[in-house]
Scaffold this active site. Structure first.
Site, PDB file in Angstrom:
ATOM      1  CB  ILE A 260      -0.962   0.038   1.213  1.00 52.36           C
ATOM      2  CG1 ILE A 260      -0.199   0.166   2.532  1.00 52.36           C
ATOM      3  CG2 ILE A 260      -1.875  -1.164   1.235  1.00 52.36           C
ATOM      4  CD1 ILE A 260      -1.076   0.599   3.690  1.00 52.36           C
ATOM      5  CG  ASP A 261       4.020   1.609   2.602  1.00 57.41           C
ATOM      6  OD1 ASP A 261       2.927   1.991   3.054  1.00 57.41           O
ATOM      7  OD2 ASP A 261       4.865   1.012   3.291  1.00 57.41           O
TER       8      ASP A 261
ATOM      9  CG  MET B  15      -0.792   2.444   7.643  1.00 62.37           C
ATOM     10  SD  MET B  15      -0.989   0.692   7.316  1.00 62.37           S
ATOM     11  CE  MET B  15      -1.041   0.064   8.993  1.00 62.37           C
ATOM     12  N   GLY B  16       2.269   4.688   6.025  1.00 67.28           N
ATOM     13  CA  GLY B  16       3.436   5.071   5.218  1.00 67.28           C
ATOM     14  C   GLY B  16       4.514   5.567   6.151  1.00 67.28           C
TER      15      GLY B  16
ATOM     16  CD  GLU C 263       2.263   3.975   9.782  1.00 72.54           C
ATOM     17  OE1 GLU C 263       2.804   3.679   8.694  1.00 72.54           O
ATOM     18  OE2 GLU C 263       1.959   3.138  10.631  1.00 72.54           O
TER      19      GLU C 263
ATOM     20  NE  ARG D 250     -11.536  15.914  20.434  1.00 73.07           N
ATOM     21  CZ  ARG D 250     -11.493  16.886  21.340  1.00 73.07           C
ATOM     22  NH1 ARG D 250     -10.391  17.635  21.452  1.00 73.07           N
ATOM     23  NH2 ARG D 250     -12.512  17.131  22.133  1.00 73.07           N
TER      24      ARG D 250
ATOM     25  CD  GLN E 210      -4.420   3.918   5.875  1.00 74.00           C
ATOM     26  OE1 GLN E 210      -3.967   4.846   5.258  1.00 74.00           O
ATOM     27  NE2 GLN E 210      -4.017   3.622   7.100  1.00 74.00           N
ATOM     28  NE  ARG E 211      -0.932  -4.286   6.107  1.00 74.35           N
ATOM     29  CZ  ARG E 211      -0.048  -4.372   7.109  1.00 74.35           C
ATOM     30  NH1 ARG E 211       0.722  -3.345   7.387  1.00 74.35           N
ATOM     31  NH2 ARG E 211       0.078  -5.467   7.813  1.00 74.35           N
TER      32      ARG E 211
END
Ligand code: F6P
Length: 357
Positions: A134-135, A177-178, A230, A274, A282-283
């Site tokens: 996904i990256d 993510m990443g 991330e 927040r 995501q995965r």
């Protein structure tokens, strides 16, 4: 032809769809084909744990999320370390490959998986890689399978932030993510209408972050959305060596900067701030239509490569066509977001901030 297959590293949508396409190609084009699925990534190859898979095992997989073989991380740096019997994981993998009489091994995985695949290839195994993550950070391919679906999920999450952020007049930091690269955050941030995008490749300046958010507020914006990777880091953290940076974060009890940045923004702007970590959503789940098509393209092409005996390579999609790169060329390299990438420039041109002056 005896073919081994494994899925290694963090999972993503499309792993099953790629295996399905590969198997459909192999069973219909390659004579006397036998496919052995190793369980839980390289662990199965190390521990000699596998199942022989028949044609029917690859049915109904196009839409199935996850991986039917299971996946696990096996750090590359530990592959050559020897145990009490003076045997390394690499030795054990080569032994399984040889004992089973494999003609080739198909490895579906990300950057770490490709490093081990290149090592196995250099040690005489016939390997064909497939770029999963996904990256989207595999060198030499424009896109990896799983990325588009994850982008869709992350975008939907950012979409939903707008209404709740607006209701409360808040600043929302949405963590995407990443850890090493910001492709997913960049694309989902753009698609989800984020006001600010923070990615590891462009270390942010907290003063610039605060100034931008205050400016928006003063100009009448009720709320702001920040898409933050991330792996995003401040310019101060970026000046540190990786080891020092990780040690500092560990001492602070944090793995990402998101919570700390949110606290600082709230303290400095006085606006309720927040955070929302999207995480493993995501995965998960079924690959989207683009990924299903890409998986079919890449999986069947890997079948063609196996049929032709083209080994030591990984499948890529580049410049609108499916192709391959040598494993030794791409292993250890990462495709990160160039700060001058057209998507970054487009974002800046419409007023999206990257947290720098
Ligand atoms: O490489 C894919 C990825 O989802 C990264 O974006 C993320 O940082 C990492 O995997 C999380 O890994 P794990 O599954 O080990 O928690």
């Amino acid at each position: 032809m005896k073919i081994g297959m494994l899925t290694s590293g963090g999972d993503c949508p499309g792993l099953n769809a790629v295996m399905r396409a590969f198997a459909k190609y192999a069973f219909s084009h390659i004579a006397d084909v036998k496919i052995f699925g190793f369980l839980n990534g390289y662990t199965g190859l190390i521990e000699n744990e596998y199942e022989e898979l028949e044609e029917k095992d690859f049915e109904n997989l196009l839409l199935a999320g996850g991986t039917m073989l299971g996946s696990k991380r096996q750090p590359f740096k530990l592959m050559t370390e020897t145990d009490g019997n003076n045997r390394s994981k690499l030795d054990k993998m080569k032994e399984t490959y040889k004992n089973l009489g494999l003609d080739c091994l198909i490895t579906l995985g990300g950057a770490g998986t490709h490093k081990t695949a290149a090592l196995l290839s250099a040690e005489g195994c016939n390997v064909i890689g497939l770029p999963k993550t996904i990256d989207n950070d595999i060198w030499g391919t424009d896109v990896t399978f799983g990325f588009e679906t994850a982008m869709e999920t992350a975008t939907l999450c950012i979409d939903k932030m707008h209404s709740t952020a607006s209701s409360h007049g808040r600043i929302m930091l949405v963590e995407v993510m990443g850890n090493k690269v910001g492709w997913l955050t960049l694309y989902a941030g753009l698609a989800g209408g984020a006001d600010m995008i923070l990615i590891p490749e462009i270390p942010y300046d907290e003063d610039a972050v605060v100034e931008f958010l205050e400016k928006r507020r003063k100009a009448g914006a009720r709320y702001s959305i920040v898409a933050i990777a991330e792996g995003a880091m401040s310019k101060e953290e970026a000046a540190l060596r990786k080891k020092e940076r990780l040690a500092l974060r560990a001492a602070r009890g944090e793995t990402t900067v998101t919570q700390r940045l949110a606290r600082n923004i709230e303290a400095r702007t006085g606006v309720e701030t927040r955070t929302q970590v999207i995480g493993y959503l995501q995965r998960g789940g079924s690959p989207n239509p683009y990924d299903r098509a890409l998986c079919t393209l890449m999986g069947s092409y890997a079948g063609e490569l196996a049929e032709k005996g083209k080994f030591g390579v990984t499948v890529a999609y580049s410049g609108g066509r499916v192709t391959y790169n040598s494993l030794s060329d791409i292993a250890g390299k990462a495709k990160s977001v160039p700060p001058t990438h057209p998507m970054v420039r487009a974002a800046k041109s419409i007023g999206i901030s990257f947290g720098v002056f």
